[in-house]
Design a protein around this motif. Structure first.
Motif, mmCIF file in Angstrom:
data_model
loop_
_atom_site.group_PDB
_atom_site.id
_atom_site.type_symbol
_atom_site.label_atom_id
_atom_site.label_comp_id
_atom_site.label_asym_id
_atom_site.label_seq_id
_atom_site.Cartn_x
_atom_site.Cartn_y
_atom_site.Cartn_z
ATOM 1 N N PHE A 5 -58.465 -10.611 37.020
ATOM 2 C CA PHE A 5 -59.736 -10.654 36.170
ATOM 3 C C PHE A 5 -59.619 -9.629 35.029
ATOM 4 C CE2 PHE A 5 -63.934 -8.787 34.966
ATOM 5 C CZ PHE A 5 -64.642 -10.011 34.770
ATOM 6 N N ILE A 6 -59.678 -10.101 34.029
ATOM 7 C CA ILE A 6 -59.548 -9.410 32.657
ATOM 8 C C ILE A 6 -60.657 -9.412 31.849
ATOM 9 C CG2 ILE A 6 -58.007 -9.011 30.758
ATOM 10 C CD1 ILE A 6 -56.212 -11.158 32.173
ATOM 11 N N SER A 7 -61.475 -8.367 31.514
ATOM 12 C CA SER A 7 -62.661 -7.910 30.706
ATOM 13 C C SER A 7 -62.052 -7.271 29.389
ATOM 14 C CB SER A 7 -63.646 -7.051 31.445
ATOM 15 O OG SER A 7 -64.704 -6.899 30.530
ATOM 16 N N TYR A 8 -62.553 -7.923 28.313
ATOM 17 C CA TYR A 8 -61.963 -6.953 27.003
ATOM 18 C C TYR A 8 -62.808 -7.598 25.880
ATOM 19 C CZ TYR A 8 -60.967 -12.199 26.721
ATOM 20 O OH TYR A 8 -61.002 -13.542 26.730
ATOM 21 N N ASN A 9 -62.602 -6.708 24.763
ATOM 22 C CA ASN A 9 -63.602 -6.909 23.512
ATOM 23 C C ASN A 9 -63.054 -8.097 22.906
ATOM 24 O OD1 ASN A 9 -63.770 -6.316 20.899
ATOM 25 N ND2 ASN A 9 -64.524 -4.543 21.046
ATOM 26 N N GLN A 10 -64.432 -8.535 22.385
ATOM 27 C CA GLN A 10 -64.019 -10.034 21.822
ATOM 28 C C GLN A 10 -63.320 -10.154 20.556
ATOM 29 O OE1 GLN A 10 -68.108 -10.563 20.490
ATOM 30 N NE2 GLN A 10 -68.053 -9.260 18.937
ATOM 31 N N ALA A 11 -62.763 -8.981 20.148
ATOM 32 C CA ALA A 11 -61.827 -8.990 19.097
ATOM 33 C C ALA A 11 -60.588 -9.641 19.749
ATOM 34 C CB ALA A 11 -61.587 -7.567 18.500
ATOM 35 N N TYR A 12 -60.188 -9.389 20.963
ATOM 36 C CA TYR A 12 -59.143 -10.107 21.249
ATOM 37 C C TYR A 12 -59.178 -11.598 21.605
ATOM 38 C CZ TYR A 12 -57.350 -5.403 22.612
ATOM 39 O OH TYR A 12 -56.790 -4.081 22.583
ATOM 40 N N ASN A 13 -60.176 -12.012 21.582
ATOM 41 C CA ASN A 13 -60.633 -13.577 21.631
ATOM 42 C C ASN A 13 -59.332 -14.403 22.278
ATOM 43 O OD1 ASN A 13 -62.184 -15.676 21.823
ATOM 44 N ND2 ASN A 13 -62.313 -16.120 19.682
ATOM 45 N N GLU A 14 -58.589 -14.848 21.504
ATOM 46 C CA GLU A 14 -57.476 -15.828 21.849
ATOM 47 C C GLU A 14 -56.269 -15.014 22.208
ATOM 48 O OE1 GLU A 14 -57.856 -19.146 22.427
ATOM 49 O OE2 GLU A 14 -60.047 -18.577 21.924
ATOM 50 N N GLU A 15 -56.012 -13.839 21.905
ATOM 51 C CA GLU A 15 -54.756 -13.098 22.072
ATOM 52 C C GLU A 15 -54.683 -13.137 23.824
ATOM 53 O OE1 GLU A 15 -54.004 -9.358 20.176
ATOM 54 O OE2 GLU A 15 -55.641 -10.313 18.613
ATOM 55 N N ILE A 16 -55.691 -12.982 24.491
ATOM 56 C CA ILE A 16 -55.708 -12.939 25.828
ATOM 57 C C ILE A 16 -54.839 -14.350 26.636
ATOM 58 C CG2 ILE A 16 -56.621 -12.353 28.293
ATOM 59 C CD1 ILE A 16 -56.219 -9.988 26.349
ATOM 60 N N VAL A 17 -55.582 -15.087 26.094
ATOM 61 C CA VAL A 17 -54.785 -16.442 26.530
ATOM 62 C C VAL A 17 -53.794 -16.766 26.277
ATOM 63 C CG1 VAL A 17 -55.662 -19.157 26.559
ATOM 64 C CG2 VAL A 17 -57.195 -17.525 26.554
ATOM 65 N N GLU A 18 -53.371 -16.651 24.910
ATOM 66 C CA GLU A 18 -51.736 -16.489 24.434
ATOM 67 C C GLU A 18 -50.880 -15.754 25.438
ATOM 68 O OE1 GLU A 18 -51.976 -15.392 20.254
ATOM 69 O OE2 GLU A 18 -53.247 -17.389 19.959
ATOM 70 N N LEU A 19 -51.406 -14.482 25.617
ATOM 71 C CA LEU A 19 -50.541 -13.799 26.557
ATOM 72 C C LEU A 19 -50.272 -14.306 27.725
ATOM 73 C CD1 LEU A 19 -50.828 -9.748 26.950
ATOM 74 C CD2 LEU A 19 -50.901 -11.114 29.010
ATOM 75 N N LEU A 20 -51.358 -14.948 28.584
ATOM 76 C CA LEU A 20 -51.035 -15.665 29.535
ATOM 77 C C LEU A 20 -50.175 -16.782 29.601
ATOM 78 C CD1 LEU A 20 -54.745 -15.738 31.150
ATOM 79 C CD2 LEU A 20 -52.942 -14.205 32.059
ATOM 80 N N ALA A 21 -50.260 -17.509 28.242
ATOM 81 C CA ALA A 21 -49.345 -18.549 28.126
ATOM 82 C C ALA A 21 -47.894 -18.201 27.890
ATOM 83 C CB ALA A 21 -49.912 -19.361 26.929
#
Length: 97
Positions: A5-21
């Motif tokens: 479970f990852i909770s993060y500032n909205q500024a990271y928006n797509e970066e987290i999904v890209e990190l998982l990818a």
């Protein structure tokens, strides 16, 4: 299998999904406009006039062998911009369908 479970500032928006990818982790569930307040420091993220920032959250079930590398990448991202706020938690997945 573990859930991250990852909770993060909205500024990271797509970066987290890209990190998982980047770890070939395709599946996830994302929540937008998540309110929160960190347990250590930082400002509240309530989406109101006093505290306008909001969070997002992602839940992804990953094989055990990927967990450490994903958490390390998230830790590195958080260290680059600690004021934004990024937290990740894991727990065991007992069963799935």
């Amino acid at each position: 299998m573990k859930a991250i479970f990852i909770s993060y500032n909205q500024a990271y928006n797509e970066e987290i999904v890209e990190l998982l990818a980047s770890f070939k982790q395709r599946g996830f569930t994302r929540w937008q406009d998540v309110e929160g307040k960190g347990g250590f420091n930082g400002e509240p993220h309530f989406g109101n006039h006093a505290w306008p920032v909001l969070n997002q959250a992602v839940l992804s079930v990953v094989p055990d062998g990927k967990v450490a590398d994903i958490l390390e990448a998230l830790k590195k991202k958080d260290a680059e911009s600690p004021d934004l706020g990024l937290r990740a938690f894991t727990w065991n997945i007992e069963e799935e369908i």
